[in-house]
Design an enzyme around this catalytic site. Structure first.
Site, PDB file in Angstrom:
ATOM      1  N   HIS A   1      43.415  54.398  73.905  1.00  0.00           N
ATOM      2  CA  HIS A   1      42.158  54.941  74.433  1.00  0.00           C
ATOM      3  C   HIS A   1      41.259  53.801  74.897  1.00  0.00           C
ATOM      4  O   HIS A   1      40.673  53.849  75.986  1.00  0.00           O
ATOM      5  CB  HIS A   1      41.434  55.765  73.365  1.00  0.00           C
TER       6      HIS A   1
ATOM      7  N   HIS B   1      41.399  54.857  64.645  1.00  0.00           N
ATOM      8  CA  HIS B   1      41.709  53.435  64.793  1.00  0.00           C
ATOM      9  C   HIS B   1      40.772  52.586  63.958  1.00  0.00           C
ATOM     10  O   HIS B   1      39.640  52.992  63.667  1.00  0.00           O
ATOM     11  CB  HIS B   1      41.599  52.993  66.261  1.00  0.00           C
TER      12      HIS B   1
END
Length: 397
Positions: free
Chosen positions: A164, A211
């Protein structure tokens, strides 16, 4: 340095960020397995089928992956600040498929095919390297607890680097660099917008618990390096559609080979399928641009157009035209996608003698990669060649 890296990889740092943004685990939440190592989590789940290992070892046979743990579990959480909740959930969507399948075609049909093609090629390169790096490094995602995880589809994937973060950085800054000499606008404004866009997407990966800080920083730095290394070749990329008649063969063979030989993981995750989708879409767009040039379907190459001094104002007529072209294009793309996907699956099921109702068969290497590749290559060609032809047929300039 080692201590700094360990601190950036610490799940507690992500959890503290979530708490400061008003996201808390529900009081009754105990230890959960979805924070454990994916391979261990899959191994502990009863009833999960595992593929046989090759050569009697612990690794699965080539092209086969052990099935991941079921992803039905949704962690309970408490939101105390809905501004951050909706801001970061929306920002996370800016790095997902729904954004790319709308923004990139929209750019091609309504803004500038030249920019769209360059964005897609850089996006494909960045995403392939990021996806492969995940399955090579095999760094786990943040542990839960203490982290609250808001997404379940990608839990089975590894964490480092954040794709991302890579995609948002690549899209934002490739767009900025590519428009500096093509459109007249305040550079500082463009830079601020690029930084804000990529920052919001990066922070959303911490907020959603997908993350660690190190994953996100790693993704940004890898993308910055790739942009710096490839920038001298961007002019060459712009001339790809004028290559020889054999060029489409290379565009199909090389990406398909890379997808078919994607690193084999210890368990099934959507990374190979997602990577094939991205690579195929890029191949389709490149072939579509080559078709436009080879058969003279465009009156003038996009890169030869003069610099646009002023971005045209958004009027009601322009808005209606833009939305109409977008709606027509999306409908045709979805129809082509569904038709080609069903047809390719039927052919592959028949060829490999697989029961049609067996949805798990789609995960097999010899089925997943070909049907994904054929489907999204067709989508890319449709978006760059047939949709503009339909626009012209309908009188949509």
């Amino acid at each position: 340095m080692a201590e700094l890296l360990r601190s950036l990889q610490d799940s507690e740092l992500v959890a503290r960020f979530q708490r400061r943004c008003g996201l808390f685990p529900a009081p009754d939440e105990g230890p959960r397995e979805n924070g454990a190592d994916p391979a261990e989590r899959a191994a502990r789940v009863p009833g999960v089928e595992h593929f046989p290992a090759a050569n009697g070892g612990g690794a699965p046979a080539k092209g086969l992956r052990r099935a991941a743990a079921p992803q039905a579990f949704v962690q309970k959480y408490i939101v105390k600040n809905y501004f951050y909740y909706y801001l970061f959930r929306f920002s996370a969507a800016l790095g997902q498929e729904v954004f790319y399948i709308t923004f990139l075609p929209f750019t091609h049909w309504n803004i500038d095919p030249y920019l769209s093609r360059r964005l897609i090629i850089i996006w494909v390169l960045v995403m392939y390297i990021g996806q492969v790096a995940k399955d090579i490094l095999k760094w786990p995602r943040p542990s839960s607890p203490p982290v609250v995880k808001l997404e379940k589809r990608v839990i089975a994937e590894y964490g480092m680097p954040s794709t991302h973060a890579m995609a948002s950085t690549a899209i934002a800054f490739t767009l900025l660099i590519s428009t500096m000499d093509r459109y007249q606008y305040p550079f500082v404004l463009g830079l601020v917008m690029a930084v804000v866009f990529s920052t919001l997407v990066c922070l959303s990966r911490l907020y959603t618990g997908m993350h660690t800080v190190l994953d996100v920083l790693g993704g940004v730095l890898i993308t910055a390096l790739l942009i710096a290394l490839t920038y001298p070749a961007w002019t060459l990329i712009d001339c790809l559609d004028s290559a020889s008649p054999l060029f489409p063969v290379c565009v199909i063979v090389v990406p398909f080979f890379l997808c078919y030989n994607y690193p084999v993981s210890d368990y099934y995750s959507p990374t190979r399928a997602d990577t094939t989708t991205i690579m195929a879409a890029g191949a389709g767009v490149t072939i579509g641009c080559w078709i436009n040039h080879f058969f003279h379907l465009v009156s003038k190459p996009a890169e030869s157009l003069p610099v646009i001094q002023n971005i045209p104002p958004l009027t009601t007529d322009l808005l209606v035209l833009v939305l109409t072209k977008f709606a027509v294009g999306i409908v045709l793309i979805l129809l082509v996608r569904q038709l080609v996907q069903n047809l390719s699956l039927q052919v592959l099921y028949s060829w490999f003698k697989v029961v049609t109702r067996n949805k798990e068969a789609r995960r097999r290497l010899e089925i997943e990669v070909p049907y994904k590749f054929v489907t999204y290559t067709s989508v890319g060609i449709c978006a760059t060649t047939f949709v503009p032809m339909l626009h012209r047929f309908l009188g949509l300039p």
